[in-house]
Scaffold this active site. Structure first.
Site: not given
Lengths: 335, 335, 335
Positions: C238-239
């Site tokens: 994620h991210n």
């Protein structure tokens, strides 16, 4: 969804310093948040962003509260508090509820109340799906499985026959639970397959990442105890047992019959050799290779970090000569 | 399923010492087995369990027979004998036989006798599925494929167009055979895709693990010879060739155009660089990285095992200084 | 498909030396090609094959043209030219066009003209599939997604809700885009899940390999910029943000919130720790572990290559003693 800070204080038992009537409609990182958004500070690396953030409110620890002038919600653990508040803004995103007409469900399967079985799912004979569980779409449940209540299985999850899954278990797309363990015996003419007669048992509150694989046991079950959390693309071989609250990051692999303790933190790309034991409370750094049992809690590492390739080539050559080098040093010491 | 030891002796050509009328209804490890269960001793690590086991019979080698008092079946290779006996207790666990009404089968496909095609499967144009093969559910066979007889493909297996699979091949859930190889050529404005015009050919008696991927070749086929056994989450790149009887454990990866010999034993998480050759009879230990061709059979390793992180940090720093250290030692030697 | 060399010259702006009326019906490597096939020389390792090849024509560079007597097409970059010519011989291999009757499409979804949606596909609410995109079979598109035009998604691809995919994106079988990031916060009684409220955004001209996983962001989106190319079995947490034209080989993994620059070449099995930055123009050799941000373009490595296991054991022991050895050398130097 829009909520006032005064309401957050009540719902989550937080302490507010600032304007109780400020309303929030979402969350964002400190450097991106606007006045309608909540943010948090957990990693002190980002504390400089407190000066410039436009967040409507920041969840912050007691220790850091003086570093921020704006609306703040004070929490013992800001990350835990953030997790709870953020859940208010999460939609279910299921486009379907109930039993889809395309699902193929064995007559002997038992589907409890308020279960969702999405399009193109398959439920095997004598399997039980307990109440309030959601199988989003194209989920396969083999024969004779028990799936607990309030589970959420995403598209393309496969659960092979005889497996038992606890309550509130989340399984992400493409994960495969209960494929045959990799058991082979060698005869002169070639390999013969060793039947894998065990299954997989997964406790309550576990989470299994996308495309992760957990093989069935040879004679006994492969076991995940309660609250084990596995990231994506992990491989758990046959007969492995993983203790409560252990967390494993992406692409790690545990070979056959290894036992992992409780409360371990296992980094990404870690390898654990078969038939070993890792005790409770062990941290393994990314890409570490465990070749002997670990009997003492603590943090362990193995892979050297990068160098520029032309420098690393020199190191790599010297590593191969290391035993000779050590003997040369010993000789020098003797004079 | 319940069987007497006298019957096992006949069926599997074993030697019994003990009670021929003892009956067996399943298998279990030595430390868990009850009087109705068969167990085996293969790894001498577990020999102390012979004293306390309650197993109804133990398969054991000639050398170890004196260590056990109970009913025993003597075998040259107890693990091979166990594999054969255990297969008696394996159910097919297919909940369905025949061609499911939901399967989408091209009119030009040829489906031989006694084939099972499970729910939501797709068979492409001009493909042939030979007799007694089972496609459990949601299997995709592209156009112009040949699938041998007595194969078993589990849910969500994808075979892309033009691939050829031998007889008695088992493919576990989520494996992808024949996706495009990773071929890119660089122009000023960006990457352009190199068409992958070969396919994948898999020999007889191979087994492919869950979520393993085998890419199609660029101009020629990617090839697995007979009796190759791949565990879960393995990546085989385009144009690779793997020799007969080679076995590869989970999460290993072979880069493009590498050639692997026969009878190799490749551990978990191993990496093999592209365009290399690994000769017959090579063993690669877990997480080894092969950067040059291997021309001599034997066992090879690369990754150092774990240390406690605070100790390892010192080692890691010193590895980077190793070339300088070696030069300092050389200087000392010169006096 | 059959084409004369004179036609190839016109279509691809190449220079021919040889017989313009020679016709070509396919491609093959130098050592396998026949008179009806085109081949190319890009890697000088294979230049000795020029003497014996039977290829009808060879694409070759200006520098190498004198090494080959037969028909040749001269190109600045023979691999780029080959990629373009070879595309003439690629069939679409889709056995189906249009919207299949078994597809489950939400009423609020917008399907533009000339879209193909294959059997057993699912399109969520409010999602948009732009013109000329092909979803081959069993593709899942969650709610509220935007899929660009001329995309090609293979069987069993899963795109979770709220994700945005650019134009001309190819996604191979079993890839999962937008599963929850691995976010956990620890309370006394166990882990609690951190909601993942971001999504995934993928630019134009990207390619995503089979069984690769790209997780949705926690608060912001996980982002692949234009022309990012990912091989099979990659894990993007994620991210993460990956810059334009960056290419990543199979089984690599990028941990949460790492930022990778443009034009990076990332080898197979590489690990990149979370929250780091890798600048533009970095090459990472296979199985390298990045534990600190990289601020200087160049090539980096970490894992030592293999030794024979009995030699490596000595090296491995000495690595653990390296700090002591260095101190012993320092003592000797002091006299």
């Amino acid at each position: 969804m829009r909520i006032n800070l005064s309401e957050l204080v009540l719902q989550f038992d937080l302490k507010l310093e600032g304007n109780p009537s400020q309303s929030i409609s979402g969350v964002a990182p400190l450097d991106k948040a606007n006045i309608e958004q909540l943010s948090f500070l957990s990693n002190s690396k980002y504390s400089s962003q407190l000066n410039s953030t436009n967040a409507g409110v920041v969840i912050i620890s007691e220790q850091m509260r003086n570093k921020f002038e704006g609306n703040k919600l004070i929490a013992k653990d800001p990350y835990v508090a953030f997790a709870k508040v953020a859940s208010l803004f999460q939609n279910s995103n299921h486009s379907f509820t109930g039993i889809h007409s395309t699902a193929v469900i064995a007559k002997t399967a038992i589907i409890e109340e308020n279960v969702t079985i999405g399009p193109f799912s398959i439920i095997g004979e004598d399997s039980i799906i307990k109440s309030e569980t959601v199988l989003e779409a194209r989920v396969t449940i083999g024969n004779n499985c028990i799936i607990g209540n309030k589970c959420l299985f995403k598209p393309n999850v496969v659960i092979a026959y005889d497996c038992k899954i606890g309550n509130r278990v989340i399984i992400h797309p493409g994960a495969v639970i209960g494929a045959d363990g990799f058991g082979l015996a060698r005869e002169d003419k070639g390999w013969i397959k060793v039947p894998q007669l065990g299954a997989v048992r997964i406790g309550n509150d576990c989470e299994i990442g996308a495309n992760t694989t957990i093989d069935r046991g040879t004679m006994e079950d492969t076991i995940l105890e309660d609250d084990v959390r596995l990231d994506n693309q992990i491989q758990i071989a046959h007969n492995v047992r993983i203790g409560k609250h252990t967390v494993m990051a992406g692409c790690s692999a545990v070979a056959g019959s290894a036992k992992i303790g409780k409360n371990c933190l296992i980094g990404g790309g870690v390898g654990i050799i078969g038939h070993l034991e890792v005790c409770d409370g062990v941290t393994l750094q990314s890409m570490a290779l465990v070749t002997k049992s670990i009997k003492k809690p603590g943090s362990y590492s193995s892979v050297a970090p990068i160098q520029e390739t032309h420098e690393w080539r020199k190191s790599a050559v010297r590593i191969k000569q290391l035993d000779k080098l050590a003997k040369r040093v010993a000789k020098l010491e003797k004079g």
